[in-house]
Design an enzyme around this catalytic site. Structure first.
Site, short mmCIF file in Angstrom:
data_model
loop_
_atom_site.label_atom_id
_atom_site.label_comp_id
_atom_site.label_asym_id
_atom_site.label_seq_id
_atom_site.Cartn_x
_atom_site.Cartn_y
_atom_site.Cartn_z
N ARG A 101 91.76 40.96 25.99
CA ARG A 101 90.63 41.26 26.15
C ARG A 101 89.59 42.67 26.58
NH1 ARG A 101 85.57 38.00 28.81
NH2 ARG A 101 86.25 37.36 26.55
N HIS A 128 84.15 41.34 18.75
CA HIS A 128 84.22 39.50 20.00
C HIS A 128 84.61 38.27 18.54
CE1 HIS A 128 85.55 36.97 23.12
NE2 HIS A 128 84.23 36.47 23.21
N GLN A 131 84.84 34.55 19.26
CA GLN A 131 83.61 33.71 19.71
C GLN A 131 83.30 33.14 18.11
OE1 GLN A 131 82.43 32.79 23.22
NE2 GLN A 131 80.86 31.54 21.55
N ASP A 231 72.60 36.89 23.03
CA ASP A 231 72.99 37.12 24.25
C ASP A 231 73.11 37.82 24.99
OD1 ASP A 231 75.99 38.04 25.54
OD2 ASP A 231 76.41 39.70 23.45
N CYS A 269 76.65 32.90 23.18
CA CYS A 269 78.16 32.98 23.91
C CYS A 269 78.53 32.24 24.83
CB CYS A 269 78.64 34.05 23.21
SG CYS A 269 78.54 35.97 24.08
N ARG A 297 85.47 27.23 20.99
CA ARG A 297 86.10 28.69 22.23
C ARG A 297 87.72 28.22 21.54
NH1 ARG A 297 84.56 32.71 24.40
NH2 ARG A 297 86.60 34.02 23.94
N1 NVA Z 1 78.64 40.80 24.67
C1 NVA Z 1 79.00 40.60 25.94
C2 NVA Z 1 79.73 39.27 25.36
C3 NVA Z 1 80.23 38.60 26.83
C4 NVA Z 1 81.04 37.65 26.26
C5 NVA Z 1 79.87 41.74 27.11
O1 NVA Z 1 80.47 42.39 26.43
O2 NVA Z 1 80.18 41.47 27.88
N1 CP Z 2 81.93 34.07 25.35
C1 CP Z 2 83.35 34.81 26.13
O1 CP Z 2 83.36 35.16 25.93
O2 CP Z 2 83.21 34.50 28.07
P1 CP Z 2 83.56 35.19 28.64
O3 CP Z 2 83.59 35.82 29.24
O4 CP Z 2 83.49 33.71 29.89
O5 CP Z 2 84.92 34.70 28.24
#
Ligand code: NVA
Ligand code: CP
Length: 321
Positions: A101, A128, A131, A231, A269, A297
């Protein structure tokens, strides 16, 4: 060459279906596959916060017989400026796959160039894709199911409301049309999906029978949609950006009245911000499947890792080159 999963369209429509069918099978029989028996180690690296991704990869790798090595940027030399190339050269000689990540998509593409083991995108600023595998699985479970046969997702529709320019919107576009779905994005003109991603999604839709709609009209987007999705309006790293509040996004909040127009299920998500992108009555109401989605997931990523490890010689997907 290993297979990587950096963007949703790194799996072809046929390959995505194989992964989703395996994910559904693993949800029924959780310990059926042990490709990491040994145990083989999978490195799971985080440059940003995570709850679901961290827990589901750690749990899933263990359930596949492997050893999860979870590292935060602050606890590795990567966080102190060691290069992506050098970090990857070290990891790739020891672990069986790398999950990361991070921030820009270019960073994970660079890692993939140096890796001789599969690299998996656990969220970047742009995509992502893990997800979306879980979300497609959830839609399949709640709208007939892929297990019933090929094509169960083809022709189904998803409407995503809110920040059309973020990683989730981009991944719904690519992953949704790969599944042959009708993907509708309703977003303000200031936060539309990146044009190259829309073009790629349209090209995939031509092959799969899916379709892409970009609109600023949330009511139009949700009309009879099988799934309504949103989201956060403030993704990780955007906390200090202006114009990310209700003044921009309030018309795109998922309300009970929009859900009534859809008649479909609600996905998010997570983490969710009740009273902002979604009404509490929606996410905590009868059409919400967010807890199934969060569980999935685990199953989807186990299926993905299994598939990647079992298909090292499959044609390399375009974005991993
Ligand atoms: N769009 C959000 C998704 C979190 C899982 C972010 O990048 O923070
Ligand atoms: N949906 C998701 O990726 O959650 P986290 O940021 O908690 O991993």
């Amino acid at each position: 060459m290993p297979r990587h999963f950096l963007r949703d369209d790194d799996l072809s429509p046929r390959e995505q279906k194989q992964v989703l069918q395996l994910a559904l099978a693993l949800a029924d029989d959780r310990f059926a596959r042990r490709p990491l028996e040994g145990p083989r180690t999978v490195a799971v690296l985080f440059d940003k916060a995570s709850t679901r991704t961290r827990v589901s990869f750690a749990t899933g790798i263990a359930e596949l017989g492997g050893n999860p090595l979870v590292l935060d940027a602050g606890s590795s030399q990567l966080g102190r400026g060691e290069s992506i190339a050098d970090t990857t050269r070290v990891l790739t000689r020891q672990v069986s796959a790398i999950v990361w990540r991070t921030f820009g998509q270019g960073r994970i593409e660079e890692m993939a160039r140096y890796a001789s083991v599969p690299v998996v995108n656990a969220l970047t600023d742009e995509f992502h894709p893990c997800q979306i595998l879980a979300d497609l699985m959830t839609i399949a479970q709640h709208t007939g199911g892929l297990a019933a046969g090929d094509g169960a997702l083809e022709g189904r529709s998803m409407a995503y409301l809110g920040d059309g320019s973020n990683n989730m919107a981009h991944s719904y576009l690519l992953g949704g049309v790969t599944a042959g779905m009708d993907v509708r994005i309703a977003a303000p003109a200031s936060h539309l999906p990146a044009t190259p991603v829309v073009r790629d999604a349209e090209a995939i839709a031509q092959q799969t029978g899916g379709s892409v709609t970009i609109t600023d009209d949330p009511a139009h987007a949700v009309e009879a949609a099988d799934a309504v999705i949103t989201d956060t309006w403030v993704s990780m790293g955007q906390e200090t950006e202006s114009g990310r509040g209700g003044e921009t996004f309030a018309p795109f909040a998922v309300t009970e009245s929009l859900m009534a127009r859809s008649g479909g299920i609600f996905l998010h998500c997570l983490p969710a911000y009740r009273g902002k992108e979604v009404e509490a009555a929606v996410i905590d109401g009868p059409s919400s499947v967010v807890w199934d989605e969060a569980e999935n997931r685990l199953h989807a990523q186990k299926a993905l890792l299994t598939w990647l490890l079992e298909h090292p010689d499959a044609a390399t997907a375009p974005h991993a080159r």
